[in-house]
Design an enzyme around this catalytic site. Structure first.
Site, PDB file in Angstrom:
ATOM      1  N   HIS A 260       0.845  -1.206   0.000  1.00 30.43           N
ATOM      2  CA  HIS A 260       0.000   0.000   0.000  1.00 30.43           C
ATOM      3  C   HIS A 260       0.876   1.250   0.000  1.00 30.43           C
ATOM      4  O   HIS A 260       1.324   1.713   1.056  1.00 30.43           O
ATOM      5  CB  HIS A 260      -0.926  -0.012   1.220  1.00 30.43           C
ATOM      6  CG  HIS A 260      -1.989   1.029   1.191  1.00 30.43           C
ATOM      7  ND1 HIS A 260      -3.215   0.867   1.800  1.00 30.43           N
ATOM      8  CD2 HIS A 260      -2.042   2.254   0.629  1.00 30.43           C
ATOM      9  CE1 HIS A 260      -3.957   1.949   1.617  1.00 30.43           C
ATOM     10  NE2 HIS A 260      -3.252   2.812   0.907  1.00 30.43           N
TER      11      HIS A 260
ATOM     12  N   HIS B  15       1.330   5.270  -2.009  1.00 30.78           N
ATOM     13  CA  HIS B  15       0.858   6.285  -2.963  1.00 30.78           C
ATOM     14  C   HIS B  15       2.099   6.933  -3.574  1.00 30.78           C
ATOM     15  O   HIS B  15       2.700   7.816  -2.956  1.00 30.78           O
ATOM     16  CB  HIS B  15       0.015   7.343  -2.248  1.00 30.78           C
ATOM     17  CG  HIS B  15      -1.220   6.788  -1.596  1.00 30.78           C
ATOM     18  ND1 HIS B  15      -2.459   6.831  -2.195  1.00 30.78           N
ATOM     19  CD2 HIS B  15      -1.400   6.151  -0.409  1.00 30.78           C
ATOM     20  CE1 HIS B  15      -3.356   6.268  -1.388  1.00 30.78           C
ATOM     21  NE2 HIS B  15      -2.736   5.842  -0.305  1.00 30.78           N
TER      22      HIS B  15
ATOM     23  N   ARG C 299       1.915   8.592  -6.204  1.00 35.13           N
ATOM     24  CA  ARG C 299       1.396   9.840  -6.833  1.00 35.13           C
ATOM     25  C   ARG C 299       1.777   9.935  -8.305  1.00 35.13           C
ATOM     26  O   ARG C 299       1.371   9.168  -9.106  1.00 35.13           O
ATOM     27  CB  ARG C 299       1.871  11.079  -6.062  1.00 35.13           C
ATOM     28  CG  ARG C 299       1.686  11.003  -4.538  1.00 35.13           C
ATOM     29  CD  ARG C 299       0.277  11.218  -4.110  1.00 35.13           C
ATOM     30  NE  ARG C 299       0.186  11.459  -2.662  1.00 35.13           N
ATOM     31  CZ  ARG C 299      -0.845  11.095  -1.920  1.00 35.13           C
ATOM     32  NH1 ARG C 299      -1.898  10.497  -2.445  1.00 35.13           N
ATOM     33  NH2 ARG C 299      -0.863  11.354  -0.622  1.00 35.13           N
TER      34      ARG C 299
ATOM     35  N   ASN D 217      -5.395   6.691  -6.519  1.00 31.96           N
ATOM     36  CA  ASN D 217      -6.038   7.990  -6.272  1.00 31.96           C
ATOM     37  C   ASN D 217      -5.107   9.170  -6.544  1.00 31.96           C
ATOM     38  O   ASN D 217      -5.043  10.121  -5.768  1.00 31.96           O
ATOM     39  CB  ASN D 217      -6.578   8.056  -4.831  1.00 31.96           C
ATOM     40  CG  ASN D 217      -5.464   8.056  -3.800  1.00 31.96           C
ATOM     41  OD1 ASN D 217      -4.376   7.550  -4.057  1.00 31.96           O
ATOM     42  ND2 ASN D 217      -5.730   8.617  -2.637  1.00 31.96           N
TER      43      ASN D 217
ATOM     44  N   HIS E  47     -10.617   0.089   1.115  1.00 35.79           N
ATOM     45  CA  HIS E  47     -10.484   1.059   2.199  1.00 35.79           C
ATOM     46  C   HIS E  47     -11.856   1.058   2.865  1.00 35.79           C
ATOM     47  O   HIS E  47     -12.800   1.666   2.360  1.00 35.79           O
ATOM     48  CB  HIS E  47     -10.137   2.433   1.618  1.00 35.79           C
ATOM     49  CG  HIS E  47     -10.144   3.535   2.640  1.00 35.79           C
ATOM     50  ND1 HIS E  47      -9.298   4.620   2.548  1.00 35.79           N
ATOM     51  CD2 HIS E  47     -10.900   3.752   3.753  1.00 35.79           C
ATOM     52  CE1 HIS E  47      -9.530   5.439   3.569  1.00 35.79           C
ATOM     53  NE2 HIS E  47     -10.504   4.940   4.311  1.00 35.79           N
TER      54      HIS E  47
ATOM     55  N   ASP F  72       0.909   2.398   3.883  1.00 33.52           N
ATOM     56  CA  ASP F  72       0.008   3.442   3.396  1.00 33.52           C
ATOM     57  C   ASP F  72       0.790   4.749   3.243  1.00 33.52           C
ATOM     58  O   ASP F  72       0.322   5.825   3.644  1.00 33.52           O
ATOM     59  CB  ASP F  72      -1.217   3.618   4.302  1.00 33.52           C
ATOM     60  CG  ASP F  72      -2.288   4.496   3.646  1.00 33.52           C
ATOM     61  OD1 ASP F  72      -2.113   4.887   2.476  1.00 33.52           O
ATOM     62  OD2 ASP F  72      -3.295   4.788   4.308  1.00 33.52           O
TER      63      ASP F  72
ATOM     64  N   HIS G  43       2.457  14.094   1.362  1.00 36.45           N
ATOM     65  CA  HIS G  43       1.975  15.457   1.105  1.00 36.45           C
ATOM     66  C   HIS G  43       3.125  16.394   1.467  1.00 36.45           C
ATOM     67  O   HIS G  43       3.935  16.063   2.337  1.00 36.45           O
ATOM     68  CB  HIS G  43       0.752  15.781   1.975  1.00 36.45           C
ATOM     69  CG  HIS G  43      -0.409  14.868   1.734  1.00 36.45           C
ATOM     70  ND1 HIS G  43      -1.208  14.961   0.620  1.00 36.45           N
ATOM     71  CD2 HIS G  43      -0.889  13.818   2.453  1.00 36.45           C
ATOM     72  CE1 HIS G  43      -2.147  14.020   0.673  1.00 36.45           C
ATOM     73  NE2 HIS G  43      -1.978  13.307   1.769  1.00 36.45           N
TER      74      HIS G  43
ATOM     75  N   GLY H  85      -2.816  11.794   5.623  1.00 43.43           N
ATOM     76  CA  GLY H  85      -1.830  10.851   5.102  1.00 43.43           C
ATOM     77  C   GLY H  85      -0.492  11.002   5.793  1.00 43.43           C
ATOM     78  O   GLY H  85      -0.082  12.118   6.135  1.00 43.43           O
TER      79      GLY H  85
END
Ligand code: DOR
Ligand code: ZN
Length: 422
Positions: free
Chosen positions: A65, A67, A69, A99, A177, A289, A293, A308
């Site tokens: 998991h 991100h 981006r 996402n 989720h 996860d 950011h 996040g």
């Protein structure tokens, strides 16, 4: 697969059945060709790497998991920065989430995302988001590197059996989720988000989902935050992961750290993490996860800042520290970060040392102490709720298909992550 000639590796390998064994591996094209007990000089190889003095090697850690981006969210993270961070954190394979912007909910965007993922320095897989039509999902699920469908809370009303049937037919994963959209409110301040997004929301999502899945779907519930959700997910036959932050942090940290500890699902009250830790034998895997950011975004007002936590660089150290404190053993680390995720993904030749195994390993130095300093992160997210924590246990090297991608603070062979299953 870009051809890679024979090379040899010396490892002190932690075998869950036999303890630490000294081994010479001859690796060709990323796969173990010969496995010799003891350290031997092998003739006819292109290169030789002695990793035996750095620490113990475990099957390559997998983060199911992350991100990464990319696309229009490159200011937060991209496939290169995120995968370098993952390699530094010991991960040899990461599964990327859909996402980003635009969201990966169509064949076009999925193809673009997979194209960018070719720049990753570790192996990768991709979960796609729920598209408009089941036929589009079918096409996406057969793209090389796509491992399944990820459902977010807002997707639940639109999800139906025709989508589940495609997931089942493709033998793909359905990763959820689990937070019911009807039970999510956004009005709570620091320390209280668990009241606005309660445990009941996790269970209500799964209860409703049950009526929408078909036989044969491999359901995986990611980032469970508490034992009640864990027990329910296991009862309905799902596999489950949780993240270090649900074990190590609580709503008290959200109260004191604000945005730095804002995450979805939210941190639970003190005590819930300790309970989760004691039920880890029921958990199939850990995941980070990793949700990057920027520092600027995270410095906005609590009600506005994005949720996040970026932690792929330190997640293994966070776990090894639990070993140093006697709360886990190395076997748990191997199960939760390597073998468990491999099993969830259906990878049968993962990180073992016999002929035919994928030659991906994570080398752990159990003695080294790491002080968390997010300004030193390779990730673009240079903020962390763990700043200043001293953790015993570090990643010394990350070997992806026989290549030392990360070695003692340096990135060496910065190329060639492969799509999972390639
Ligand atoms: O806290 C979170 N951040 N939870 C999510 O589900 C998404 C993630 C993100 O993408 O930033
Ligand atoms: Zn996520």
């Amino acid at each position: 697969m870009r051809y890679q000639g024979p090379r040899s590796l010396w490892l002190r390998y932690f075998d869950p059945k036999h303890g630490v064994v000294e081994v010479t591996l001859v690796v060709e094209d990323g796969v173990v060709k010969r496995s010799i007990r003891g350290f031997e000089r092998v003739l006819g190889v292109d290169s030789h790497l002695d990793l035996s003095n750095l620490g113990i090697a475990i099957p390559g850690a997998i983060d199911i998991h992350e991100h990464l981006r990319g696309l229009e969210l490159e200011h937060k993270e991209d496939e290169v920065s995120g995968s370098l961070a993952a390699a530094k954190g010991g991960f040899t394979l990461v599964i990327d989430m859909p996402n980003t912007r635009p969201e990966v909910r169509s064949i076009d965007v999925a193809q673009k995302k997979l194209e960018s993922l070719r720049l990753a320095v570790v192996d990768y897989g991709l979960l796609v988001g729920l598209p408009q039509k089941a036929s589009e999902l079918r096409e996406m699920l057969y793209l090389p590197g796509v491992v399944g469908l990820k459902l977010y809370p807002e997707d639940l009303p639109r999800f139906e059996k025709s989508f589940a049937a495609e997931v089942s037919r493709a033998k793909a994963l359905l990763v959820v989720h689990a937070e019911h959209p009807m039970l999510i409110k956004e009005a709570c301040g620091p320390g209280e988000r668990w009241l606005c997004r309660p445990v009941e929301a996790e269970i209500a999502f799964l209860t409703e989902l049950r009526g929408k899945i078909v036989e044969g779907v491999r359901l995986h519930v990611t980032h469970v935050t508490n034992v009640a959700t864990l027990a329910y997910a296991k009862r309905i036959g799902a596999t489950v992961d949780t993240c270090p932050h649900y074990i190590l942090l609580s709503s008290d940290d959200e109260r004191s750290l604000g945005c730095l500890a804002k995450v979805n699902p939210p941190l639970r009250p003190p005590g819930v993490g300790e309970e989760l830790l004691s039920w880890l034998p029921l958990v199939d895997a850990l995941s980070t996860d990793h949700a990057p950011h920027t520092a600027e975004e995270k410095s906005a007002d609590f009600s506005e800042c994005p949720s996040g936590i970026a932690s792929n660089e330190i997640a293994l150290s966070l776990t090894l520290d639990l070993v140093s404190r006697g709360l886990l053993v190395v076997d748990d680390v191997v199960r939760l970060w390597s073998l468990g995720p491999a099993r969830i993904l259906g990878l049968t030749q993962w990180g073992c040392i016999e002929e035919g195994c994928v030659a991906s390993y994570t080398i752990l130095d159990m003695k080294r102490v790491v002080k968390v300093d997010p300004s030193m992160f390779v990730s673009k997210a240079k903020v962390s709720p763990y700043t200043g924590w001293k953790l015993q246990g570090a990643v010394a090297a990350t070997v992806v298909r026989g290549r030392a991608v990360y070695l003692e603070g340096e990135f060496l062979e910065r190329c060639c992550g492969e799509p999972v299953g390639a």
